[in-house]
Design a protein around this motif. Structure first.
Motif, short mmCIF file in Angstrom:
data_model
loop_
_atom_site.label_atom_id
_atom_site.label_comp_id
_atom_site.label_asym_id
_atom_site.label_seq_id
_atom_site.Cartn_x
_atom_site.Cartn_y
_atom_site.Cartn_z
N ILE A 218 51.13 35.85 40.81
CA ILE A 218 49.76 35.33 40.84
C ILE A 218 49.04 35.77 42.12
O ILE A 218 47.87 36.18 42.07
CB ILE A 218 49.75 33.80 40.71
CG1 ILE A 218 50.47 33.39 39.41
CG2 ILE A 218 48.32 33.28 40.71
CD1 ILE A 218 50.00 34.07 38.16
N ALA A 219 49.74 35.73 43.24
CA ALA A 219 49.12 36.18 44.49
C ALA A 219 48.73 37.65 44.41
O ALA A 219 47.71 38.06 44.97
CB ALA A 219 50.07 35.94 45.66
N GLY A 221 47.73 39.30 41.73
CA GLY A 221 46.48 39.38 40.98
C GLY A 221 45.29 38.92 41.79
O GLY A 221 44.22 39.54 41.75
N VAL A 222 45.47 37.82 42.51
CA VAL A 222 44.40 37.31 43.36
C VAL A 222 44.01 38.35 44.41
O VAL A 222 42.83 38.63 44.64
CB VAL A 222 44.82 35.99 44.04
CG1 VAL A 222 43.80 35.56 45.09
CG2 VAL A 222 44.99 34.88 42.99
N ASN A 223 45.01 38.95 45.04
CA ASN A 223 44.75 39.95 46.09
C ASN A 223 44.07 41.20 45.54
O ASN A 223 43.34 41.88 46.25
CB ASN A 223 46.06 40.33 46.78
CG ASN A 223 46.63 39.20 47.61
OD1 ASN A 223 45.91 38.31 48.03
ND2 ASN A 223 47.93 39.23 47.85
N GLY A 225 42.04 41.14 42.86
CA GLY A 225 40.76 40.79 42.26
C GLY A 225 40.75 40.81 40.75
O GLY A 225 39.72 41.09 40.13
N ASP A 227 42.00 38.61 37.02
CA ASP A 227 42.37 37.29 36.50
C ASP A 227 43.88 37.20 36.31
O ASP A 227 44.56 38.21 36.08
CB ASP A 227 41.68 37.03 35.16
CG ASP A 227 40.20 36.70 35.32
OD1 ASP A 227 39.83 36.13 36.37
OD2 ASP A 227 39.42 37.02 34.40
N THR A 228 44.39 35.98 36.39
CA THR A 228 45.83 35.77 36.31
C THR A 228 46.17 34.59 35.40
O THR A 228 45.39 33.64 35.28
CB THR A 228 46.43 35.47 37.70
OG1 THR A 228 45.79 34.30 38.24
CG2 THR A 228 46.21 36.64 38.65
N ILE A 246 47.84 28.74 46.03
CA ILE A 246 47.60 29.94 45.21
C ILE A 246 47.23 29.49 43.81
O ILE A 246 48.03 28.85 43.12
CB ILE A 246 48.85 30.84 45.17
CG1 ILE A 246 49.27 31.24 46.59
CG2 ILE A 246 48.61 32.08 44.31
CD1 ILE A 246 50.62 31.91 46.66
N ARG A 247 46.01 29.80 43.41
CA ARG A 247 45.49 29.26 42.17
C ARG A 247 45.36 30.33 41.09
O ARG A 247 44.57 31.26 41.22
CB ARG A 247 44.11 28.64 42.40
CG ARG A 247 44.03 27.65 43.56
CD ARG A 247 45.02 26.53 43.43
NE ARG A 247 44.80 25.72 42.26
CZ ARG A 247 45.57 24.70 41.91
NH1 ARG A 247 46.66 24.40 42.62
NH2 ARG A 247 45.28 23.99 40.85
N PRO A 248 46.15 30.23 40.03
CA PRO A 248 45.96 31.15 38.89
C PRO A 248 44.67 30.83 38.16
O PRO A 248 44.15 29.70 38.25
CB PRO A 248 47.18 30.86 38.02
CG PRO A 248 47.54 29.44 38.33
CD PRO A 248 47.21 29.24 39.78
N THR A 249 44.17 31.81 37.41
CA THR A 249 42.97 31.57 36.61
C THR A 249 43.27 30.56 35.51
O THR A 249 42.43 29.72 35.17
CB THR A 249 42.48 32.89 35.99
OG1 THR A 249 42.38 33.89 37.01
CG2 THR A 249 41.12 32.70 35.35
#
Length: 266
Positions: A218-219, A221-223, A225, A227-228, A246-249
């Protein structure tokens, strides 16, 4: 996030599509749904102990046909990193499996698993063939000041009976012993996602990364840009997901629940 707009699916494997040699029941239908909708998937794995050929064979045994073009591994990202930093003419101590060493050799690097003069870097992967001799060699090399590079920071690798120490745990041992910190290459760094976008031509908005680990999948994907989706079929518990920064979509119990959501969105 609109699931119907997603075309490129970046899939973790261990804990997401299967555990050990047990394929999750909805995995075949999930993969077929992506292809039927005109999309593409890539298997993204931090596990550097196996080559893509080994994964092709494993998924084949589990009933999933795949080719080399369907995989992007932490070793692939490591090779790009080493080439960018001009390690082709330098000797590397490959701390990992025989397959790990073979992949680096086939990519054109000079590797060894013995103490020798002129070693420029200690390169660590998930090592299912770990020995104390390797740990001792690594400490000697780190004491000499060689570069310290590792494929992935995962603490554990899921198995059918629970978890075993992964590359991140072994690197933590080495850090405790020597005071040296590695440069990690795989997830959560965004490099693997960027390589996937370059290879396929899809945009970040069309991309969805799916995995079972907050601090790597997930991190990443966040890094990068994109969606996760976090699935709770592997390492992460609902309590850990709720407490994490760390927040998934989105969060789904498993790949089957995500498949149902995709079908509803269509």
């Amino acid at each position: 996030m609109t699931l119907s707009q997603k075309r490129l699916f970046l899939l973790d494997m261990d804990g997401t599509l299967y555990i050990g040699d047990r394929l999750f029941p909805d995995t075949p239908a999930f993969l077929s749904r992506i292809r039927a909708g005109g999309g593409r998937y890539l298997f993204l794995t931090n596990n550097s102990s196996r080559s893509a050929d080994a994964y092709i064979e494993k998924l084949g045994r589990l009933g999933i046909a795949s080719g080399r073009e369907d995989y992007l591994t932490s070793v692939d990202a490591l090779i790009v990193h080493l080439r960018r930093r001009q390690y082709e003419d330098k000797l590397l101590y490959a701390f990992g499996t025989a397959t790990f060493r073979q992949q680096l050799t086939q990519a054109g690097f000079s590797v060894t698993d013995r103490l020798e003069e002129g070693i420029a870097a200690l390169v660590v992967g998930f090592d299912t063939e770990l020995t104390f001799q390797k740990l001792e060699d690594a400490c000697i090399l780190l004491g000499r000041g060689v570069d310290f590079i590792a494929t992935n920071p995962d603490w554990v690798c899921p198995t059918w009976y629970g978890f075993v120490p992964d590359c991140g745990s072994v690197c933590q041992m080495l850090t405790r012993a020597t005071g040296r910190e590695p440069v990690f290459i795989g997830k959560p760094k965004p490099d693997m996602v960027k390589l996937a976008l370059q290879a396929t031509g899809f945009t970040p908005a069309e991309t969805l990364l799916i995995g079972d680990r907050l601090y790597t999948d997930i991190a990443c994907g966040v890094n990068a840009g994109v969606d996760t989706v976090l699935v709770l079929s592997g390492e992460t518990t609902p309590e850990q997901a709720k407490a994490s920064e760390i927040r998934p979509t989105a969060i789904y119990p498993d790949i089957g629940a995500l498949l149902a959501a995709m079908q509803a969105a269509r």
